[in-house]
Design a protein around this motif. Sequence first.
Motif, mmCIF file in Angstrom:
data_model
loop_
_atom_site.group_PDB
_atom_site.id
_atom_site.type_symbol
_atom_site.label_atom_id
_atom_site.label_comp_id
_atom_site.label_asym_id
_atom_site.label_seq_id
_atom_site.Cartn_x
_atom_site.Cartn_y
_atom_site.Cartn_z
ATOM 1 N N ASP A 49 0.246 -0.925 -6.030
ATOM 2 C CA ASP A 49 0.660 -0.448 -4.702
ATOM 3 C C ASP A 49 1.630 0.710 -4.862
ATOM 4 O O ASP A 49 2.755 0.525 -5.291
ATOM 5 N N LEU A 50 1.173 1.890 -4.472
ATOM 6 C CA LEU A 50 2.057 3.047 -4.671
ATOM 7 C C LEU A 50 2.898 3.368 -3.436
ATOM 8 O O LEU A 50 3.999 3.886 -3.559
ATOM 9 N N ASN A 51 2.402 3.057 -2.235
ATOM 10 C CA ASN A 51 3.185 3.438 -1.049
ATOM 11 C C ASN A 51 4.096 2.317 -0.555
ATOM 12 O O ASN A 51 4.759 2.444 0.465
ATOM 13 N N GLY A 52 4.125 1.208 -1.281
ATOM 14 C CA GLY A 52 5.146 0.199 -1.008
ATOM 15 C C GLY A 52 4.899 -0.697 0.199
ATOM 16 O O GLY A 52 5.831 -1.288 0.721
ATOM 17 N N ASP A 53 3.635 -0.841 0.606
ATOM 18 C CA ASP A 53 3.385 -1.774 1.721
ATOM 19 C C ASP A 53 2.928 -3.147 1.214
ATOM 20 O O ASP A 53 2.542 -4.003 1.998
ATOM 21 N N ILE A 55 0.348 -3.797 -0.639
ATOM 22 C CA ILE A 55 -1.104 -3.873 -0.887
ATOM 23 C C ILE A 55 -1.500 -2.703 -1.785
ATOM 24 O O ILE A 55 -1.111 -1.555 -1.533
ATOM 25 N N GLY A 56 -2.256 -3.007 -2.813
ATOM 26 C CA GLY A 56 -2.695 -1.953 -3.735
ATOM 27 C C GLY A 56 -3.452 -0.866 -2.993
ATOM 28 O O GLY A 56 -4.026 -1.099 -1.927
ATOM 29 N N ASP A 57 -3.475 0.350 -3.558
ATOM 30 C CA ASP A 57 -4.105 1.472 -2.860
ATOM 31 C C ASP A 57 -4.748 2.430 -3.867
ATOM 32 O O ASP A 57 -4.548 2.297 -5.086
ATOM 33 N N LEU A 102 -5.359 1.451 4.848
ATOM 34 C CA LEU A 102 -4.624 0.549 3.958
ATOM 35 C C LEU A 102 -4.666 1.045 2.508
ATOM 36 O O LEU A 102 -3.718 0.863 1.742
#
Length: 580
Positions: A49-53, A55-57, A102
């Motif tokens: 998860d790079l944007n920190g929500d 959930i992986g992206d 997402l």
Amino acid sequence: MSVAPPQLPAALPHSMALGELTEVHPLSANEHWSRSSVIYQIYPRSFRDLNGDGIGDLPGITAELHHLAALGVDAVWLSPFFTSPQRDAGYDVSDYCDVDPLFGTLADFDALVSRAAVLNLRVIVDLVPNHCSSEHPLFAAALAAPAGSTERELFIFRDGLGASGELPPNDWESHFGGSAWTRTADADGGPGQWYLHLFDSSQPDFNWDSPRVHAEFERILRFWLDRGVDGFRVDVAHALVKAQGLPNWGGRADGGSSKGFPGHRAPMFGQPALHDIYRQWRKVLAEYGQDKILCAEANVDPLDRLADWVRPDEMHQAFNFPYLNAEFSAPSLRAVVDASLGSLGRVGAPSTWVLSNHDVVRHVSRLGLDGQLPRGGDGIGPGDVQPNLELGRRRAAASSLFMLGLPGGAYLYQGEELGLPDHTTLDHGHRQDPTFGRTGGERIGRDGCRVPLPWRAEDTNVGFSSEGTPWLPFPKSWRALARDVQAADDRSHLALYTGALALRRDLRLGAGSLAWAERYCSDSSLAYLNGNTLVVLNTSGAPMDLPAGDVLIRSDSSAAPTDQLNSGETIWLSPVLEVG
Ligand code: GLC
Ligand code: CA
């Protein structure tokens, strides 16, 4: 089809050292990359998860992709990242030609493909043609249109049985539990027709008798091929076409545990017209060159039937579920290897091999249970007997090393290179797999094998996500399994995978052949020769003697004597051959 003569060099000296040799798979002259490939399954929501929500992206995948190049795989297969309400973790697609916010954007996908090309990794995407999401515009239009409309022809709508249509049109059950039919409401709010969903009610099945469905999926194939993908993993590829008349079957759509595996008898599986679809897709792929591949997730039994799916003008590969389901025992493994190479070889196709994926209990946990898996086999919960992880990890290492020496293609599931087990004590409150809800918790479901990856032991959330709460929590023991810890330890599970994949490539084992070395085969051991590499597995409770040879790699890195193989261990040897 004529069978090429055995290609073993100097058969006599080999037989002196190893006993009688039983060759199963002659070398093939066909060098297509997919025949010997190692394809790594990325489950995007749990990779990084790079944007920190939480959930992986896709940007997370791009950022860590070099680790997979270093691992030594040939390609990555991405589980669905398309626009979706995520009722079945993305296998419920509402727009096949876009990225769900997402996971990022189409530009993020393009960046991933470019990065993969730099790293020499191919990219396979998941195609979900059996069903879409109930939020797909085509299904919304079908619901809004009356019975008998052209909109409804794209799905499987039927009137109900009973005096006022209050009973489902047949007795099929959903793979996730409950009826495979859901009743709709008409425009006036009154009860209407029913629609078929082999999975969740949010996943209506397409009607593959409609040419418009065919055209739509050819458009989708071209969309992703134009974006540079190298192929497709085809979801539930055995189910698209249903038998005419939708005859009763007597229960669960996938055969269920009470019936055993239905194979080709079930009216929702393995219908002959499927093969025309895949032949047509193969032609579409060929417009983009010979390197693009199709791989079937086809739960077809027996392997002899599965062979029909990988005939020269159909799919390139099919997942080998019988191999995944085989017990950790010499007779079971030998039988499934023989059946795989025999059946698939008959049509000129290589076999594939797989031990784990996002739908099953990871093999570390599976092999750490001595008895049967609980309840439907798709998950282990806190109330179940817990696996012995030490045993499971030892056997998993042995199984993986046995698999990676076999000729053909191999599929790896993210995290198996770290020896990850399932999260088997996950609180029920975290569960998202519809199987859990639809069976009232009777089947635990697949969340346990979908826990995010541990990247860096000292980082927040073990490096999966720098902020935010991971969508599933990590088991307590995860830090010790983090990739950075294992990368620094040449006796780690990761080191075993990396070493095996490098040797497999150098020794060209994927493109090789297999002959059983009978002197070392028994009820509790197996040995095969692939090229000049001897792979020996010991499933007995005691050490066994080995032939003389140089050790290339072994699954138990603490094992001392080189002339012995421990219980639950696999070794690759370069045997010293007595020339007689
Ligand atoms: C396949 C997928 C699984 C999904 C199902 C429905 O079996 O692997 O995760 O739930 O199809 O699309
Ligand atoms: Ca994210």
